[in-house]
Design a protein around this motif. Structure first.
Motif, PDB file in Angstrom:
ATOM      1  N   LYS A 209       0.821  -1.214   0.000  1.00 24.46           N
ATOM      2  CA  LYS A 209       0.000   0.000   0.000  1.00 24.46           C
ATOM      3  C   LYS A 209       0.857   1.267   0.000  1.00 24.46           C
ATOM      4  CE  LYS A 209      -3.759  -2.230   2.515  1.00 24.46           C
ATOM      5  NZ  LYS A 209      -4.437  -2.309   3.816  1.00 24.46           N
TER       6      LYS A 209
ATOM      7  N   THR B 211      -4.003   0.963   9.342  1.00 27.87           N
ATOM      8  CA  THR B 211      -5.153   1.609   8.730  1.00 27.87           C
ATOM      9  C   THR B 211      -4.684   2.412   7.522  1.00 27.87           C
ATOM     10  OG1 THR B 211      -4.877   3.609  10.047  1.00 27.87           O
ATOM     11  CG2 THR B 211      -6.262   1.854  10.997  1.00 27.87           C
ATOM     12  N   GLN B 212      -5.613   2.963   6.776  1.00 30.28           N
ATOM     13  CA  GLN B 212      -5.244   3.839   5.662  1.00 30.28           C
ATOM     14  C   GLN B 212      -4.485   5.048   6.187  1.00 30.28           C
ATOM     15  OE1 GLN B 212      -5.358   2.966   2.503  1.00 30.28           O
ATOM     16  NE2 GLN B 212      -4.299   4.866   2.029  1.00 30.28           N
ATOM     17  N   GLU B 213      -4.862   5.532   7.372  1.00 33.03           N
ATOM     18  CA  GLU B 213      -4.154   6.659   7.989  1.00 33.03           C
ATOM     19  C   GLU B 213      -2.701   6.267   8.306  1.00 33.03           C
ATOM     20  OE1 GLU B 213      -4.372   9.596  11.886  1.00 33.03           O
ATOM     21  OE2 GLU B 213      -6.083   8.323  11.434  1.00 33.03           O
TER      22      GLU B 213
ATOM     23  N   VAL C 176      -0.930   4.067   6.703  1.00 31.25           N
ATOM     24  CA  VAL C 176      -0.243   4.004   5.412  1.00 31.25           C
ATOM     25  C   VAL C 176       0.196   5.408   4.994  1.00 31.25           C
ATOM     26  CG1 VAL C 176      -0.510   3.490   2.945  1.00 31.25           C
ATOM     27  CG2 VAL C 176      -1.394   1.882   4.655  1.00 31.25           C
ATOM     28  N   LEU C 177      -0.713   6.378   5.082  1.00 31.82           N
ATOM     29  CA  LEU C 177      -0.379   7.754   4.698  1.00 31.82           C
ATOM     30  C   LEU C 177       0.717   8.339   5.578  1.00 31.82           C
ATOM     31  CD1 LEU C 177      -3.946   9.175   3.972  1.00 31.82           C
ATOM     32  CD2 LEU C 177      -2.147   8.677   2.304  1.00 31.82           C
TER      33      LEU C 177
END
Length: 161
Positions: A41, A136-138, A140-141
């Motif tokens: 990701k 989480t996507q957070e 990953v960012l």
């Protein structure tokens, strides 16, 4: 270990197949593939520490950040898997390590991400980030942005202030 056994081991290691990498992110993922999926990701060049003993050993030829999971909540025992210990057993890999990112399970309490913390302490590098399980996507960012900032030359970071 008897001298002949040590010599046999050194000879075998000298003739092991080797893969060299200049990736700035090196990670370990077990057969669960959680860590691999997280790394994918990030969409960054990365290298995976071999899972099996028959795979070529991985040698870092440039500075990198290590991303690893923590296993076992047994008081932190065996939290660093043998594959990671073997990888860090090579001087080049320890010499090029610049930071550690840890994945873990908050159910481990005080031992959450203990593998990353122990490696960072032993190798005198910072723990850059920790996240739970697959992240989480957070996460990953934050990791992606954090690594981009981490690898910017110091002069470029100062100009942006």
């Amino acid at each position: 270990m008897p001298p002949t056994a040590l010599a046999d081991r050194q000879h075998a290691e000298a003739h092991e197949p080797v893969v060299y990498t200049d990736s700035k992110l090196i990670y370990f993922s077990s057969i669960s593939e959680y860590t691999r999926r997280f790394v994918e990701k990030l969409q960054m060049d990365s290298a995976r520490i071999p899972l099996y003993g028959y795979e070529p050993k991985l040698i870092a030829t440039a500075p990198y950040v290590l991303l690893i999971p923590t296993y076992g909540g047994d008081g932190g025992k065996r939290s660093i898997l043998p594959q990671i210990m073997k990888f860090l057993g090579y001087e080049e890999n320890r010499k090029n390590l610049r930071g550690v990112i840890g994945a873990g399970n908050t159910n481990f309490g005080e031992y959450y991400c203990i593998a990353a913390k122990r490696i960072a302490a032993k190798c005198d590098v910072p723990v850059l980030y920790t996240f739970e399980l697959m992240g989480t996507q957070e996460d990953v960012l934050k990791v992606k942005e954090g690594l981009e900032t981490f690898w910017k030359p110091a002069s470029q970071k100062q100009q942006e202030r």
